[in-house]
Design a protein around this motif. Sequence first.
Motif, PDB file in Angstrom:
ATOM      1  N   ASN A  94      38.157  -8.583 -32.238  1.00 14.52           N
ATOM      2  CA  ASN A  94      38.033  -9.803 -31.453  1.00 14.52           C
ATOM      3  C   ASN A  94      37.048 -10.718 -32.169  1.00 14.52           C
ATOM      4  O   ASN A  94      35.982 -10.275 -32.604  1.00 14.52           O
ATOM      5  CB  ASN A  94      37.518  -9.480 -30.053  1.00 14.52           C
ATOM      6  N   GLY A  95      37.386 -11.975 -32.280  1.00 16.65           N
ATOM      7  CA  GLY A  95      36.516 -12.887 -33.012  1.00 16.65           C
ATOM      8  C   GLY A  95      36.990 -13.054 -34.440  1.00 16.65           C
ATOM      9  O   GLY A  95      38.193 -13.104 -34.718  1.00 16.65           O
ATOM     10  N   ASN A  96      36.044 -13.126 -35.353  1.00 19.43           N
ATOM     11  CA  ASN A  96      36.340 -13.389 -36.758  1.00 19.43           C
ATOM     12  C   ASN A  96      37.309 -12.345 -37.330  1.00 19.43           C
ATOM     13  O   ASN A  96      36.975 -11.170 -37.431  1.00 19.43           O
ATOM     14  CB  ASN A  96      35.029 -13.377 -37.540  1.00 19.43           C
ATOM     15  N   PRO A  97      38.534 -12.754 -37.747  1.00 20.37           N
ATOM     16  CA  PRO A  97      39.497 -11.785 -38.283  1.00 20.37           C
ATOM     17  C   PRO A  97      39.370 -11.568 -39.781  1.00 20.37           C
ATOM     18  O   PRO A  97      40.146 -10.799 -40.353  1.00 20.37           O
ATOM     19  CB  PRO A  97      40.844 -12.434 -37.945  1.00 20.37           C
ATOM     20  N   TYR A  98      38.409 -12.236 -40.430  1.00 24.21           N
ATOM     21  CA  TYR A  98      38.282 -12.150 -41.888  1.00 24.21           C
ATOM     22  C   TYR A  98      36.892 -11.634 -42.276  1.00 24.21           C
ATOM     23  O   TYR A  98      36.224 -12.186 -43.138  1.00 24.21           O
ATOM     24  CB  TYR A  98      38.535 -13.511 -42.523  1.00 24.21           C
ATOM     25  N   ARG A  99      36.482 -10.543 -41.660  1.00 23.61           N
ATOM     26  CA  ARG A  99      35.150  -9.997 -41.906  1.00 23.61           C
ATOM     27  C   ARG A  99      35.043  -9.356 -43.286  1.00 23.61           C
ATOM     28  O   ARG A  99      33.949  -9.145 -43.791  1.00 23.61           O
ATOM     29  CB  ARG A  99      34.821  -8.980 -40.816  1.00 23.61           C
ATOM     30  N   GLN A 100      36.175  -9.014 -43.889  1.00 27.28           N
ATOM     31  CA  GLN A 100      36.193  -8.354 -45.196  1.00 27.28           C
ATOM     32  C   GLN A 100      36.145  -9.338 -46.349  1.00 27.28           C
ATOM     33  O   GLN A 100      36.179  -8.934 -47.512  1.00 27.28           O
ATOM     34  CB  GLN A 100      37.455  -7.492 -45.317  1.00 27.28           C
ATOM     35  N   THR A 101      36.020 -10.622 -46.074  1.00 27.78           N
ATOM     36  CA  THR A 101      36.115 -11.639 -47.120  1.00 27.78           C
ATOM     37  C   THR A 101      35.061 -11.469 -48.201  1.00 27.78           C
ATOM     38  O   THR A 101      35.280 -11.854 -49.357  1.00 27.78           O
ATOM     39  CB  THR A 101      36.014 -13.044 -46.489  1.00 27.78           C
TER      40      THR A 101
END
Length: 881
Positions: free
Chosen positions: A369-376
Amino acid sequence: MPPAATPVPTPDREGARGGPRRARDPLLLAPAGAGLLTAAVFVLATALARSHPLGPYTRNVVDLGQQYLPYHAYWRAFLLGDTHGDAFLNWNSGFGAGFLGDIGTYLSSPFSLLVVLFPADRPELALYAITALKTAAAGAAMAALLIRLRPAGRTGPWPLAALLGAAYALSGWTFNHGASVPMWLDGLIAFPLLCLVAEWARAGRRPVLGPLVVAVSWTANFYTAYMATLGAALFLAVRLLTDDTTGARRRLAALLRAARTVALGIGLAAPLVLVVFSATKYADPTPETVFAPAGWAELFGRLLPATANVATPALFIGTPALLLALTLPFQRALAPRVRAGWTALLVLVTLSLQWGPTHLLWHAGASPNGNPYRQTFVLCGLLLVAAWLAAAPAAPRPAALLGATALLGALALAARDSTDIDAWTYPAAGAALLLAAGAALLALRAALLALRAARPAAPRLLAVAGAVLLLTAQAGETAVSGMRIERQQRADVAWAPRIGPWQRAVGDEVARADGWPAYRTDPGPLPGGNEPLLLGGEGADAYSSLTTENTSRTLDSLGFGHYAKGRHPETLDNPVTDAIFSIGARIRSEATEPVRQDAAPRGTATTARTPVPPLVTVRPARDATVDPAESAFRNQELLLGSAVYTLPPVRRTGTTLTARCPAGTEVWFWAPEYRGTAALADAAPAAFDGRPPATRAAMRALGPVPADGAVRVELAAARKPVLPRRPVGCLDRDRLAAAVARLTATGATRVTTTGHGIAAELPPGSTGVAVVAVPRATGWRCAAGDAAPVSARSHRGLIAVPLDGRATRVSCSFRPPGARLGAAAGATALLALLATALLARRRARRPADGSHEGRQEFTDRPHEARSGGRDADYAPRRTGA
């Protein structure tokens, strides 16, 4: 004249220290330079944004103010022994919540220990310093990785490694996400360190240090460490596939060594990691999220400066650094397989951000939930490794720079319709590109002068001038980008004010009123959240990713409100729930001036004391279920054990509710999904903020029932209100006082608590159930009298201990689920690591005859390249006679 050959260190006194000082300097200078540059630019961006502590504006946006600031304030008190709880249990939040999982989620980074160096009333300064140090450490770690990915016999240009290391640490991901979610910064540090571990596994070195690095990374923040581990695995795969000097057997051996290293490291971290995993199983579930990839214009736009959005990948690494990375396909000094392998990796990782199955893989199988690109941050790191590989052997040729510039122009053109583009984006990128072009021209001119061997000082001066231009371009653009992102966040997302006189006034009142464990003291609501962690006391307010489902549902059923889809219960100023949870002192405060972003808030605080039952009471053994959908008034009465409300039929006419109640009782309004105001005639309106499923509105008092008994509630809402069947309850204070007196008379005569336990002495002959005013969570074990402890039972969501009339004492203690299994796994991994260390030491003592190549952790003999003197990543250079 060719450069002098670098002497090969021998296993003498000098070799034992790692070779000549001159050969070691770049390995130290690159990380040091990157760390200092990162810290300087980070601080500059904060100053330009005029953010605290370098300006008047708050930095407490979203979870930074609601979670990380209170948790670090509590962590300082915990480390100094100033809390009621221990590492297993936090008595302050959520009426008693497990703490070891929260430590593993928010506080287990070694950097978090630095809070003890700062005053108790300066938690914001402590958190800012920790954030800056973590960011600097990430830059240093990346520079340390880059300087080791060097051509054979050379260290590469350490200033460039420092610059690219700082570019990694100060990516758009850091400013847009990491700086406001500081626990994720541990993953930013972990990625280059785990890539170094991968290099050690490839070379057969550091069999003990490698698992320790993995263990520290996973302990600091296992969530982003998982992503960093995936990224390091991709890094290792490309390094092995692009090395034509390594056969299939050696590749397999390297993969096995890497797998062993990761397994041992995760095993060592298991005592904390397994507790967090177990806690997530019992945490309040958030609504399922379906991944929707960002548009390609938005994705390309996030490569540019001064862009901010939590729904798109923050890929900015600086225009000069991005330009160097884009020269990779055109850099002919690199072997073709290296160019092809790294280009393919970057493309595939970029595509993996946009595809549902790989999105789930990056996030351990659950779309967040929230930021879907945490692995960037992993892709940012890979881009900077590519930039280093392209620039380390030599400055890119004009053709490569032209090709990269064309690619950059195409990306910028494709991003022109992105909604993330800021007014500063293209001007900042253009200025940085111009300065980078000037640096390239100076470097080219310096190379030409060096070939002519005339005026030897001129090439050096031109090279220094070019480096200064490149540094100005990268650092200046990054500082501007950080400034704009901070300002956009303050304008677009939720924020909490700075810590100021208002919070200190409340904290002082809490300290004076505290009577734990005789009763609880609730600090009341303030802007932000998690007040009991920040200011002391023992209230309902708790914001954690690990808030248990039982806690959330139990409090919801009693009329409490919540945020964050249930994981942030808020306090409820209601005399019935105060009696249920033994809140004998309640702090009520209000601001004395408007709460602003650019000033510390001021306010007053007073303490209201109320007679309440003890924390442990005795109830008849009855139905122990609770129904969140039922009337909150009825659920309060069932848990209290007495009828204290009149629940009248309510007639609804448009926006007016009418009912009849006994004169002099208090009107309470409960509508958890309602967003608007409700008011009695001639009374101030009460605001409600129900926005399901994210926000649930708390029960509120509207005022006394008039002498004629007529209750008329006026609603004001933008949309047609959604109300429960029984939205109005009229509280009889005399009935409540009688109920409190009965519970006090039959309840515990003495209550004591320890760090993670509670015990109570009961009147002789007590039967039924002893109810502990703590939400029942998995991990609680209780006993009556001398009986063996068993898993705690539940009485309408609270801990219950059955009584048979003989026991005069009950006790309960909490052990986090997963703690025992984690300890066993950690002990096993430690034994395996010790065995590995002994085996490596025995092998190191054998004669160095070539059969022990690569095992260098316990010997002074330096590791030698296996490529026969030629680095496998770089193509042979053609030089003139």
